[in-house]
Design a protein around this motif. Structure first.
Motif, mmCIF file in Angstrom:
data_model
loop_
_atom_site.group_PDB
_atom_site.id
_atom_site.type_symbol
_atom_site.label_atom_id
_atom_site.label_comp_id
_atom_site.label_asym_id
_atom_site.label_seq_id
_atom_site.Cartn_x
_atom_site.Cartn_y
_atom_site.Cartn_z
ATOM 1 N N PRO A 31 0.800 -1.210 0.000
ATOM 2 C CA PRO A 31 0.000 0.000 0.000
ATOM 3 C C PRO A 31 0.844 1.276 0.000
ATOM 4 O O PRO A 31 0.404 2.296 -0.457
ATOM 5 C CB PRO A 31 -0.801 -0.100 1.291
ATOM 6 N N GLN A 32 2.064 1.208 0.506
ATOM 7 C CA GLN A 32 2.909 2.386 0.574
ATOM 8 C C GLN A 32 3.123 2.976 -0.820
ATOM 9 O O GLN A 32 3.088 4.183 -0.991
ATOM 10 C CB GLN A 32 4.253 2.029 1.199
ATOM 11 N N ALA A 33 3.322 2.148 -1.820
ATOM 12 C CA ALA A 33 3.548 2.656 -3.167
ATOM 13 C C ALA A 33 2.333 3.427 -3.646
ATOM 14 O O ALA A 33 2.462 4.507 -4.201
ATOM 15 C CB ALA A 33 3.858 1.505 -4.119
ATOM 16 N N LYS A 34 1.144 2.920 -3.392
ATOM 17 C CA LYS A 34 -0.079 3.605 -3.782
ATOM 18 C C LYS A 34 -0.196 4.927 -3.039
ATOM 19 O O LYS A 34 -0.519 5.955 -3.615
ATOM 20 C CB LYS A 34 -1.285 2.719 -3.481
ATOM 21 N N ALA A 35 0.077 4.909 -1.725
ATOM 22 C CA ALA A 35 -0.039 6.121 -0.928
ATOM 23 C C ALA A 35 0.926 7.194 -1.414
ATOM 24 O O ALA A 35 0.580 8.347 -1.481
ATOM 25 C CB ALA A 35 0.217 5.811 0.550
ATOM 26 N N GLN A 36 2.140 6.807 -1.785
ATOM 27 C CA GLN A 36 3.111 7.793 -2.221
ATOM 28 C C GLN A 36 2.731 8.424 -3.552
ATOM 29 O O GLN A 36 3.005 9.583 -3.775
ATOM 30 C CB GLN A 36 4.492 7.155 -2.337
ATOM 31 N N THR A 37 2.082 7.699 -4.437
ATOM 32 C CA THR A 37 1.761 8.252 -5.743
ATOM 33 C C THR A 37 0.545 9.165 -5.704
ATOM 34 O O THR A 37 0.419 10.032 -6.529
ATOM 35 C CB THR A 37 1.505 7.132 -6.780
ATOM 36 N N GLN A 38 -0.362 8.987 -4.755
ATOM 37 C CA GLN A 38 -1.559 9.803 -4.735
ATOM 38 C C GLN A 38 -1.572 10.787 -3.579
ATOM 39 O O GLN A 38 -2.517 11.517 -3.396
ATOM 40 C CB GLN A 38 -2.789 8.907 -4.618
ATOM 41 N N SER A 39 -0.565 10.815 -2.784
ATOM 42 C CA SER A 39 -0.649 11.443 -1.493
ATOM 43 C C SER A 39 -0.163 12.873 -1.433
ATOM 44 O O SER A 39 0.779 13.263 -2.089
ATOM 45 C CB SER A 39 0.162 10.609 -0.510
ATOM 46 N N GLY A 40 -0.833 13.605 -0.558
ATOM 47 C CA GLY A 40 -0.351 14.900 -0.154
ATOM 48 C C GLY A 40 0.619 14.721 0.999
ATOM 49 O O GLY A 40 1.229 15.659 1.461
ATOM 50 N N GLY A 41 0.782 13.546 1.510
ATOM 51 C CA GLY A 41 1.679 13.211 2.614
ATOM 52 C C GLY A 41 1.286 11.871 3.186
ATOM 53 O O GLY A 41 0.213 11.728 3.733
ATOM 54 N N ALA A 42 2.109 10.870 3.023
ATOM 55 C CA ALA A 42 1.802 9.530 3.520
ATOM 56 C C ALA A 42 2.431 9.327 4.891
ATOM 57 O O ALA A 42 3.410 9.967 5.238
ATOM 58 C CB ALA A 42 2.315 8.472 2.551
ATOM 59 N N GLY A 43 1.847 8.424 5.637
ATOM 60 C CA GLY A 43 2.373 8.107 6.960
ATOM 61 C C GLY A 43 1.685 6.878 7.506
ATOM 62 O O GLY A 43 1.000 6.158 6.782
ATOM 63 N N THR A 44 1.842 6.678 8.785
ATOM 64 C CA THR A 44 1.308 5.479 9.428
ATOM 65 C C THR A 44 -0.144 5.658 9.848
ATOM 66 O O THR A 44 -0.682 6.756 9.850
ATOM 67 C CB THR A 44 2.151 5.092 10.658
ATOM 68 N N ILE A 45 -0.742 4.544 10.209
ATOM 69 C CA ILE A 45 -2.104 4.519 10.740
ATOM 70 C C ILE A 45 -1.975 4.392 12.254
ATOM 71 O O ILE A 45 -1.449 3.398 12.756
ATOM 72 C CB ILE A 45 -2.891 3.329 10.156
ATOM 73 N N GLU A 46 -2.411 5.408 12.948
ATOM 74 C CA GLU A 46 -2.311 5.454 14.409
ATOM 75 C C GLU A 46 -3.704 5.528 15.018
ATOM 76 O O GLU A 46 -4.679 5.767 14.308
ATOM 77 C CB GLU A 46 -1.499 6.678 14.850
ATOM 78 N N ALA A 47 -3.803 5.349 16.328
ATOM 79 C CA ALA A 47 -5.103 5.439 16.993
ATOM 80 C C ALA A 47 -4.953 5.918 18.425
ATOM 81 O O ALA A 47 -3.927 5.682 19.067
ATOM 82 C CB ALA A 47 -5.809 4.090 16.970
ATOM 83 N N ILE A 48 -5.991 6.578 18.893
ATOM 84 C CA ILE A 48 -6.134 6.967 20.296
ATOM 85 C C ILE A 48 -7.469 6.376 20.742
ATOM 86 O O ILE A 48 -8.501 6.621 20.128
ATOM 87 C CB ILE A 48 -6.155 8.503 20.475
ATOM 88 N N ASN A 49 -7.431 5.599 21.813
ATOM 89 C CA ASN A 49 -8.633 4.947 22.333
ATOM 90 C C ASN A 49 -9.113 5.700 23.565
ATOM 91 O O ASN A 49 -8.472 5.679 24.602
ATOM 92 C CB ASN A 49 -8.321 3.484 22.674
ATOM 93 N N HIS A 50 -10.255 6.350 23.447
ATOM 94 C CA HIS A 50 -10.834 7.144 24.535
ATOM 95 C C HIS A 50 -11.847 6.341 25.341
ATOM 96 O O HIS A 50 -12.615 6.927 26.107
ATOM 97 C CB HIS A 50 -11.538 8.380 23.956
ATOM 98 N N THR A 51 -11.881 5.006 25.175
ATOM 99 C CA THR A 51 -12.920 4.184 25.809
ATOM 100 C C THR A 51 -12.331 3.189 26.805
ATOM 101 O O THR A 51 -11.133 2.931 26.818
ATOM 102 C CB THR A 51 -13.719 3.392 24.753
ATOM 103 N N LYS A 52 -13.231 2.579 27.570
ATOM 104 C CA LYS A 52 -12.832 1.560 28.557
ATOM 105 C C LYS A 52 -12.596 0.193 27.916
ATOM 106 O O LYS A 52 -12.136 -0.731 28.570
ATOM 107 C CB LYS A 52 -13.894 1.427 29.643
ATOM 108 N N TRP A 53 -12.935 0.054 26.628
ATOM 109 C CA TRP A 53 -12.789 -1.205 25.922
ATOM 110 C C TRP A 53 -11.451 -1.269 25.206
ATOM 111 O O TRP A 53 -10.933 -0.252 24.760
ATOM 112 C CB TRP A 53 -13.908 -1.384 24.889
ATOM 113 N N ALA A 54 -10.913 -2.462 25.053
ATOM 114 C CA ALA A 54 -9.717 -2.648 24.230
ATOM 115 C C ALA A 54 -10.129 -2.628 22.763
ATOM 116 O O ALA A 54 -11.220 -3.075 22.412
ATOM 117 C CB ALA A 54 -9.042 -3.977 24.559
#
Length: 187
Positions: A31-54
């Motif tokens: 997927p990185q190759a696709k992201a680099q060709t169409q992207s305004g800026g590629a990077g990682t997929i991150e998350a912040i969990n604001h809940t009591k669940w995993a």
């Protein structure tokens, strides 16, 4: 043209050529190759969990976020996510995730298989599959760095492509890390 030995098998040179071809094709399909060709800026997929669940696992547009994320925690690291260089109104990202118990309370150990199986069954019954479509906020004139998904109470999500880190004054989502789920979720 491949060489065939007397016993009908292909020669080592041909096998190495096929192996090299497979490796090169695998690298090109990332997927990185696709992201680099169409992207305004590629990077990682991150998350912040604001809940009591995993968050047992999650993905953005089918691309894995890699990590399991505990309650009131952050993580991720899946590669890669990029946005088109020009933002347009109505752009979205599909978020799929599974929630579950956020701890090991009551874990009986592995010695007694029956107790372990009963505990695991109870944990598994609390897993839920979720899916939501999140609107990508306007990033016109800003540097973008992948995507960060915020998992919120009531199975809601918000996303940002900001390069700032959660908690910094310039980060666009200002929600507290520990959010309580209301008794009744809006629908």
């Amino acid at each position: 043209m491949s060489k065939v030995t007397r016993d009908g098998s292909k020669s080592k040179g041909c096998r190495y050529g096929v192996l090299l071809g497979v490796v090169l094709l695998a690298g090109c399909s990332q997927p990185q190759a696709k992201a680099q060709t169409q992207s305004g800026g590629a990077g990682t997929i991150e998350a912040i969990n604001h809940t009591k669940w995993a968050i047992n696992h999650f993905s953005v547009n089918g691309q894995s976020g890699i990590d399991t994320i505990g309650p009131f925690d952050g993580g991720g690291g899946g590669c890669c996510y990029g946005v088109p260089s020009v933002w347009k109104s109505g752009m979205t990202a599909r978020i799929d995730w599974e929630t579950g118990v956020g701890g090991s309370k009551g874990f009986p150990g592995f010695a007694d298989r029956e107790k372990y199986k009963a505990w695991k069954k109870q944990v598994d019954t609390q897993k839920k599959q979720h899916s939501a479509v999140a609107v990508l906020p306007d990033y016109t004139g800003q540097k973008t760095c992948g995507i960060t998904v915020h998992f919120l109470p009531c199975d809601e999500v918000k996303v940002t492509t900001s390069c700032f880190t959660y908690g910094s004054p310039s980060y666009p989502i200002k929600l507290p890390l520990e959010m309580k789920e209301p008794k009744v979720c809006p629908k």
